[in-house]
Design a protein around this motif. Structure first.
Motif, mmCIF file in Angstrom:
data_model
loop_
_atom_site.group_PDB
_atom_site.id
_atom_site.type_symbol
_atom_site.label_atom_id
_atom_site.label_comp_id
_atom_site.label_asym_id
_atom_site.label_seq_id
_atom_site.Cartn_x
_atom_site.Cartn_y
_atom_site.Cartn_z
ATOM 1 N N GLY A 17 0.810 -1.212 0.000
ATOM 2 C CA GLY A 17 0.000 0.000 0.000
ATOM 3 C C GLY A 17 0.845 1.263 0.000
ATOM 4 N N ALA A 18 1.894 1.285 0.810
ATOM 5 C CA ALA A 18 2.751 2.469 0.883
ATOM 6 C C ALA A 18 3.492 2.694 -0.433
ATOM 7 N N ASN A 30 0.458 6.507 -13.154
ATOM 8 C CA ASN A 30 0.959 5.167 -12.874
ATOM 9 C C ASN A 30 0.152 4.554 -11.733
ATOM 10 N N VAL A 31 -0.923 3.828 -12.067
ATOM 11 C CA VAL A 31 -1.807 3.286 -11.030
ATOM 12 C C VAL A 31 -1.360 1.927 -10.518
ATOM 13 N N GLY A 32 -0.454 1.275 -11.176
ATOM 14 C CA GLY A 32 0.093 0.015 -10.689
ATOM 15 C C GLY A 32 -0.936 -1.099 -10.619
ATOM 16 N N LEU A 33 -1.046 -1.753 -9.461
ATOM 17 C CA LEU A 33 -1.944 -2.892 -9.287
ATOM 18 C C LEU A 33 -3.419 -2.530 -9.441
ATOM 19 N N LEU A 34 -3.752 -1.291 -9.255
ATOM 20 C CA LEU A 34 -5.152 -0.886 -9.263
ATOM 21 C C LEU A 34 -5.591 -0.258 -10.577
ATOM 22 N N GLY A 35 -4.971 -0.644 -11.664
ATOM 23 C CA GLY A 35 -5.347 -0.118 -12.962
ATOM 24 C C GLY A 35 -6.753 -0.498 -13.374
ATOM 25 N N TRP A 36 -7.255 -1.581 -12.857
ATOM 26 C CA TRP A 36 -8.600 -2.062 -13.185
ATOM 27 C C TRP A 36 -9.686 -1.311 -12.415
ATOM 28 N N LEU A 37 -9.316 -0.587 -11.382
ATOM 29 C CA LEU A 37 -10.275 0.065 -10.497
ATOM 30 C C LEU A 37 -10.856 1.328 -11.136
ATOM 31 N N ALA A 43 -9.946 7.248 -6.187
ATOM 32 C CA ALA A 43 -10.312 5.901 -5.741
ATOM 33 C C ALA A 43 -9.072 5.052 -5.467
ATOM 34 N N SER A 44 -8.092 5.102 -6.348
ATOM 35 C CA SER A 44 -6.919 4.250 -6.161
ATOM 36 C C SER A 44 -6.046 4.718 -4.998
ATOM 37 N N ILE A 45 -5.895 6.020 -4.799
ATOM 38 C CA ILE A 45 -5.092 6.479 -3.664
ATOM 39 C C ILE A 45 -5.793 6.147 -2.349
ATOM 40 N N THR A 46 -7.130 6.175 -2.349
ATOM 41 C CA THR A 46 -7.882 5.797 -1.158
ATOM 42 C C THR A 46 -7.670 4.325 -0.823
ATOM 43 N N TYR A 48 -5.078 2.473 -1.655
ATOM 44 C CA TYR A 48 -3.699 2.306 -1.201
ATOM 45 C C TYR A 48 -3.543 2.758 0.253
ATOM 46 N N VAL A 49 -4.136 3.880 0.612
ATOM 47 C CA VAL A 49 -4.033 4.367 1.988
ATOM 48 C C VAL A 49 -4.757 3.422 2.940
ATOM 49 N N LEU A 50 -5.897 2.896 2.540
ATOM 50 C CA LEU A 50 -6.601 1.916 3.369
ATOM 51 C C LEU A 50 -5.763 0.653 3.557
ATOM 52 N N ALA A 51 -5.054 0.236 2.520
ATOM 53 C CA ALA A 51 -4.177 -0.929 2.636
ATOM 54 C C ALA A 51 -3.067 -0.671 3.650
ATOM 55 N N VAL A 52 -2.522 0.534 3.663
ATOM 56 C CA VAL A 52 -1.486 0.887 4.638
ATOM 57 C C VAL A 52 -2.047 0.836 6.056
ATOM 58 N N VAL A 53 -3.203 1.441 6.257
ATOM 59 C CA VAL A 53 -3.795 1.492 7.594
ATOM 60 C C VAL A 53 -4.169 0.094 8.076
ATOM 61 N N ILE A 54 -4.832 -0.688 7.235
ATOM 62 C CA ILE A 54 -5.237 -2.039 7.625
ATOM 63 C C ILE A 54 -4.018 -2.922 7.866
#
Length: 71
Positions: A17-18, A30-37, A43-46, A48-54
């Motif tokens: 996430g970070a 450059n959306v990386g893994l979340l290109g499909w989102l 949406a994608s930065i949200t 990623y930030v949620l992945a960091v927090v979780i």
């Protein structure tokens, strides 16, 4: 053993996430893994930030549980 796996999972989620959030902040296209989102940058930065927090929460709780269990 169980807590170590949870801690590793949490740290992996935190790192992915970070890394994704930093990469996207530097280069918005450059959306990386979340290109499909759908939803673009917001949406994608949200996500990623949620992945960091979780990931931080999972790793921290697993570490505390491992210490409490005496391992």
């Amino acid at each position: 053993m169980k807590y170590g796996l949870y801690q590793a999972l949490g740290m992996a989620l935190l790192v992915i996430g970070a890394q994704g959030a930093i990469r996207q902040l530097v280069d918005h296209d450059n959306v990386g893994l979340l290109g499909w989102l759908p939803g673009g940058f917001a949406a994608s930065i949200t996500v990623y930030v949620l992945a960091v927090v979780i990931g931080a929460i999972i790793a921290g709780r697993a570490n505390d549980a491992r210490k409490a269990a005496g391992g």
